[in-house]
Design a protein around this motif. Structure first.
Motif, PDB file in Angstrom:
ATOM      1  N   ILE A  25       0.860  -1.175   0.000  1.00  0.00           N
ATOM      2  CA  ILE A  25       0.000   0.000   0.000  1.00  0.00           C
ATOM      3  C   ILE A  25       0.905   1.235   0.000  1.00  0.00           C
ATOM      4  CG2 ILE A  25      -0.173   0.044   2.537  1.00  0.00           C
ATOM      5  CD1 ILE A  25      -3.059   1.074   2.197  1.00  0.00           C
ATOM      6  N   GLY A  26       0.520   2.259  -0.727  1.00  0.00           N
ATOM      7  CA  GLY A  26       1.324   3.474  -0.808  1.00  0.00           C
ATOM      8  C   GLY A  26       0.455   4.680  -1.093  1.00  0.00           C
ATOM      9  N   TYR A  27       1.056   5.779  -1.471  1.00  0.00           N
ATOM     10  CA  TYR A  27       0.332   7.026  -1.737  1.00  0.00           C
ATOM     11  C   TYR A  27       1.020   7.722  -2.912  1.00  0.00           C
ATOM     12  CZ  TYR A  27       4.349   8.717   0.866  1.00  0.00           C
ATOM     13  OH  TYR A  27       5.646   8.962   1.288  1.00  0.00           O
ATOM     14  N   ALA A  28       0.226   8.285  -3.805  1.00  0.00           N
ATOM     15  CA  ALA A  28       0.799   8.927  -4.986  1.00  0.00           C
ATOM     16  C   ALA A  28      -0.232   9.837  -5.628  1.00  0.00           C
ATOM     17  CB  ALA A  28       1.263   7.877  -6.004  1.00  0.00           C
ATOM     18  N   ASP A  29       0.244  10.756  -6.429  1.00  0.00           N
ATOM     19  CA  ASP A  29      -0.663  11.575  -7.227  1.00  0.00           C
ATOM     20  C   ASP A  29      -1.642  10.651  -7.944  1.00  0.00           C
ATOM     21  OD1 ASP A  29      -1.189  12.884 -10.129  1.00  0.00           O
ATOM     22  OD2 ASP A  29      -0.975  14.448  -8.626  1.00  0.00           O
ATOM     23  N   ALA A  30      -2.924  10.977  -7.861  1.00  0.00           N
ATOM     24  CA  ALA A  30      -3.958  10.063  -8.344  1.00  0.00           C
ATOM     25  C   ALA A  30      -3.835   9.753  -9.832  1.00  0.00           C
ATOM     26  CB  ALA A  30      -5.336  10.637  -8.040  1.00  0.00           C
ATOM     27  N   TYR A  72     -17.932   7.689   2.865  1.00  0.00           N
ATOM     28  CA  TYR A  72     -16.626   7.353   2.289  1.00  0.00           C
ATOM     29  C   TYR A  72     -16.566   7.936   0.878  1.00  0.00           C
ATOM     30  CZ  TYR A  72     -15.891   4.174   6.190  1.00  0.00           C
ATOM     31  OH  TYR A  72     -15.718   3.651   7.452  1.00  0.00           O
ATOM     32  N   VAL A  73     -15.517   8.704   0.612  1.00  0.00           N
ATOM     33  CA  VAL A  73     -15.424   9.462  -0.629  1.00  0.00           C
ATOM     34  C   VAL A  73     -14.215   8.977  -1.439  1.00  0.00           C
ATOM     35  CG1 VAL A  73     -15.217  11.753  -1.657  1.00  0.00           C
ATOM     36  CG2 VAL A  73     -16.441  11.464   0.522  1.00  0.00           C
ATOM     37  N   PRO A  74     -14.427   8.422  -2.631  1.00  0.00           N
ATOM     38  CA  PRO A  74     -13.295   8.097  -3.499  1.00  0.00           C
ATOM     39  C   PRO A  74     -12.732   9.370  -4.112  1.00  0.00           C
ATOM     40  CG  PRO A  74     -15.352   7.599  -4.612  1.00  0.00           C
ATOM     41  CD  PRO A  74     -15.720   8.027  -3.213  1.00  0.00           C
ATOM     42  N   PHE A  75     -11.501   9.303  -4.579  1.00  0.00           N
ATOM     43  CA  PHE A  75     -10.914  10.507  -5.160  1.00  0.00           C
ATOM     44  C   PHE A  75     -11.584  10.855  -6.491  1.00  0.00           C
ATOM     45  CE2 PHE A  75      -8.154   7.409  -7.410  1.00  0.00           C
ATOM     46  CZ  PHE A  75      -8.178   7.940  -8.689  1.00  0.00           C
ATOM     47  N   SER A  76     -11.639  12.147  -6.763  1.00  0.00           N
ATOM     48  CA  SER A  76     -12.074  12.668  -8.057  1.00  0.00           C
ATOM     49  C   SER A  76     -11.606  14.107  -8.134  1.00  0.00           C
ATOM     50  CB  SER A  76     -13.597  12.602  -8.224  1.00  0.00           C
ATOM     51  OG  SER A  76     -14.241  13.526  -7.359  1.00  0.00           O
ATOM     52  N   THR A  77     -11.543  14.642  -9.346  1.00  0.00           N
ATOM     53  CA  THR A  77     -11.136  16.045  -9.479  1.00  0.00           C
ATOM     54  C   THR A  77     -12.162  16.968  -8.835  1.00  0.00           C
ATOM     55  OG1 THR A  77     -12.145  16.150 -11.685  1.00  0.00           O
ATOM     56  CG2 THR A  77      -9.806  15.604 -11.565  1.00  0.00           C
ATOM     57  N   GLU A  78     -13.446  16.614  -8.960  1.00  0.00           N
ATOM     58  CA  GLU A  78     -14.491  17.450  -8.368  1.00  0.00           C
ATOM     59  C   GLU A  78     -14.384  17.470  -6.848  1.00  0.00           C
ATOM     60  OE1 GLU A  78     -15.541  16.026 -12.325  1.00  0.00           O
ATOM     61  OE2 GLU A  78     -15.036  14.946 -10.479  1.00  0.00           O
ATOM     62  N   ALA A  79     -14.114  16.306  -6.259  1.00  0.00           N
ATOM     63  CA  ALA A  79     -13.992  16.217  -4.801  1.00  0.00           C
ATOM     64  C   ALA A  79     -12.770  16.973  -4.299  1.00  0.00           C
ATOM     65  CB  ALA A  79     -13.935  14.756  -4.364  1.00  0.00           C
ATOM     66  N   ALA A  80     -11.684  16.940  -5.092  1.00  0.00           N
ATOM     67  CA  ALA A  80     -10.473  17.679  -4.722  1.00  0.00           C
ATOM     68  C   ALA A  80     -10.705  19.183  -4.802  1.00  0.00           C
ATOM     69  CB  ALA A  80      -9.321  17.265  -5.628  1.00  0.00           C
ATOM     70  N   ALA A  81     -11.383  19.623  -5.870  1.00  0.00           N
ATOM     71  CA  ALA A  81     -11.639  21.054  -6.043  1.00  0.00           C
ATOM     72  C   ALA A  81     -12.498  21.606  -4.914  1.00  0.00           C
ATOM     73  CB  ALA A  81     -12.309  21.299  -7.394  1.00  0.00           C
ATOM     74  N   LYS A  82     -13.416  20.804  -4.391  1.00  0.00           N
ATOM     75  CA  LYS A  82     -14.272  21.256  -3.290  1.00  0.00           C
ATOM     76  C   LYS A  82     -13.437  21.665  -2.080  1.00  0.00           C
ATOM     77  CE  LYS A  82     -18.834  19.141  -3.791  1.00  0.00           C
ATOM     78  NZ  LYS A  82     -19.846  18.312  -3.100  1.00  0.00           N
ATOM     79  N   VAL A  83     -12.427  20.885  -1.779  1.00  0.00           N
ATOM     80  CA  VAL A  83     -11.590  21.168  -0.607  1.00  0.00           C
ATOM     81  C   VAL A  83     -10.787  22.445  -0.820  1.00  0.00           C
ATOM     82  CG1 VAL A  83      -9.642  20.335   0.759  1.00  0.00           C
ATOM     83  CG2 VAL A  83     -11.467  18.779   0.112  1.00  0.00           C
ATOM     84  N   VAL A  84     -10.210  22.607  -2.003  1.00  0.00           N
ATOM     85  CA  VAL A  84      -9.388  23.781  -2.278  1.00  0.00           C
ATOM     86  C   VAL A  84     -10.217  25.054  -2.200  1.00  0.00           C
ATOM     87  CG1 VAL A  84      -7.963  24.939  -4.007  1.00  0.00           C
ATOM     88  CG2 VAL A  84      -7.747  22.484  -3.654  1.00  0.00           C
ATOM     89  N   ASP A  85     -11.404  25.046  -2.811  1.00  0.00           N
ATOM     90  CA  ASP A  85     -12.243  26.242  -2.807  1.00  0.00           C
ATOM     91  C   ASP A  85     -12.725  26.596  -1.407  1.00  0.00           C
ATOM     92  OD1 ASP A  85     -11.946  26.567  -5.505  1.00  0.00           O
ATOM     93  OD2 ASP A  85     -13.857  25.631  -6.045  1.00  0.00           O
TER      94      ASP A  85
END
Length: 382
Positions: free
Chosen positions: A251-256, A273-286
């Protein structure tokens, strides 16, 4: 080290005046396969601007942004064929080091400059300062190699992830993992945590998430260097992915964008539980505030790792494009302004968001306005 920069000393401030017209050409061309997208006077002006730009533009830094950088460089080369742009993926720390030493004109970094680095940038930038532009936004995927596990994603809370990477949870059928994945048959297989061996902005973002969101399960501070010795590791994003791919149970971690065929974890956020997505990432940044030391040139975001907003994915990295507000050579200033203007443009961001390129989250229009203002402030010293 990065590619040696060739100075073009006969350039003048006239080079800078043409950047605006040139950026318009890039916006018009966007992600099209053609380079001729405007006509008439506009096309004449942009052609003149493109012809005026030449020389070498060298960058280095985060490996997370390599795919996007490759796309940006290729498209930029279509409209500015006399500018040779290079980017060496040496890791965020290596990129900042090369930039501050004057070895490259710009850097990519998944973590912002420290206070000490920002102070050192004054000398490197000929009395100006560093500018930091959040031009690449991407989720960090927690990736695993478990052939035969029939699940679209494995669900994990921040505490579970922290315990896995700190060695407290050592087998895949541990009750803590099983409790979050009802109905999934988990093997009695040893877990092999894999981390980056190099100083990495991705590591800093990952450990920052664990430190802030795991409710004390992760006892180490956020750091670009992995804090635990004796672990399995890989150099750069590619090295980590190769290590995870080559070891069942890893198991590791990396740019999606680099997850490929590996399994990925859906993070517990609030009660879901939230899988990664660009939309989910943008929500956090905004939804996240600016860092305390942010300025109109250093657009550094303080990511909210503990958000409970529905659909948000808080394990995100922002790769900053780092440049100078002042250069001692007009060609360098013009090339940096033109290249970063394309990267920040709607078309440049759309290109990187293509899953075949990098699958990153485009910046918002409001953030783009701030970014462009910082780019426009770049000048020639002396």
């Amino acid at each position: 080290m990065g590619k040696t920069v060739k100075r073009v000393n006969n350039r003048t401030l006239a080079s800078i005046a043409l950047v605006g017209a040139f950026a318009a050409t890039l916006t018009a061309c966007g992600a099209d396969a053609t380079t001729s997208a405007t006509t008439g006077a506009s096309n004449d002006a942009s052609t003149e601007a493109a012809a005026d730009l030449s020389g070498n533009l060298a960058g280095a830094g985060a490996t997370s942004v390599e795919k996007a950088m490759g796309g940006w460089i290729a498209k930029f080369g279509e409209v500015a064929p006399d500018v040779t742009v290079s980017y060496e993926g040496v890791g965020s720390g290596g990129g900042r080091e090369q930039f501050l030493a004057g070895g490259v004109q710009f850097a990519g970094s998944d973590s912002a400059l420290t206070a000490e680095e920002a102070a050192a940038a004054v000398d490197r930038c000929f009395g100006g300062e560093a500018i930091e532009l959040p031009l690449y936004i991407s989720p960090i995927a927690v990736v695993y190699n478990l052939p035969g596990v029939d699940a679209e994603h494995l669900n994990m809370s921040p505490a579970t992830i922290a315990k896995i990477f700190s060695g407290q949870i050592t087998t895949w059928n541990d009750p803590a993992i099983a409790a979050e994945n009802e109905g999934v048959t988990l093997p009695a297989l040893a877990i092999v945590p894999v981390n980056r061996s190099d100083e990495s902005g991705t590591t800093k973002n990952f450990t920052d998430y664990l430190a802030k969101a795991s409710e004390g399960a992760w006892t180490y501070e956020a750091s670009g260097d992995w804090p635990i010795s004796g672990t399995q590791s890989g150099n750069g994003t590619s090295g980590l992915i190769d290590t995870v791919s080559g070891a069942e149970g890893a198991i590791g971690y990396a740019d999606a964008s680099r997850a490929g065929d590996l399994g990925t974890v859906a993070l517990k956020v609030g009660d879901e539980y939230v899988p990664f997505s660009t939309e989910a990432a943008a929500k956090v940044v905004d939804a996240s505030p600016r860092a305390d030391d942010a300025t109109d040139k250093r657009l550094v975001v303080k990511l909210d790792r503990t958000t409970t907003e529905a659909g948000a994915y808080p394990l995100v990295l922002i790769s900053y494009s780092i440049a100078c507000s002042a250069y001692d050579d007009a060609a360098d200033a013009a090339n940096v302004k033109a290249f970063l203007s394309y990267v920040a443009s709607p078309e440049g961001q759309e290109l990187a968001s293509d899953a075949k390129v990098a699958g990153s989250a485009p910046i918002s229009d409001s953030l783009r306005t701030e970014v462009q203002a910082a780019i426009d402030s770049i000048t020639v010293q002396g």
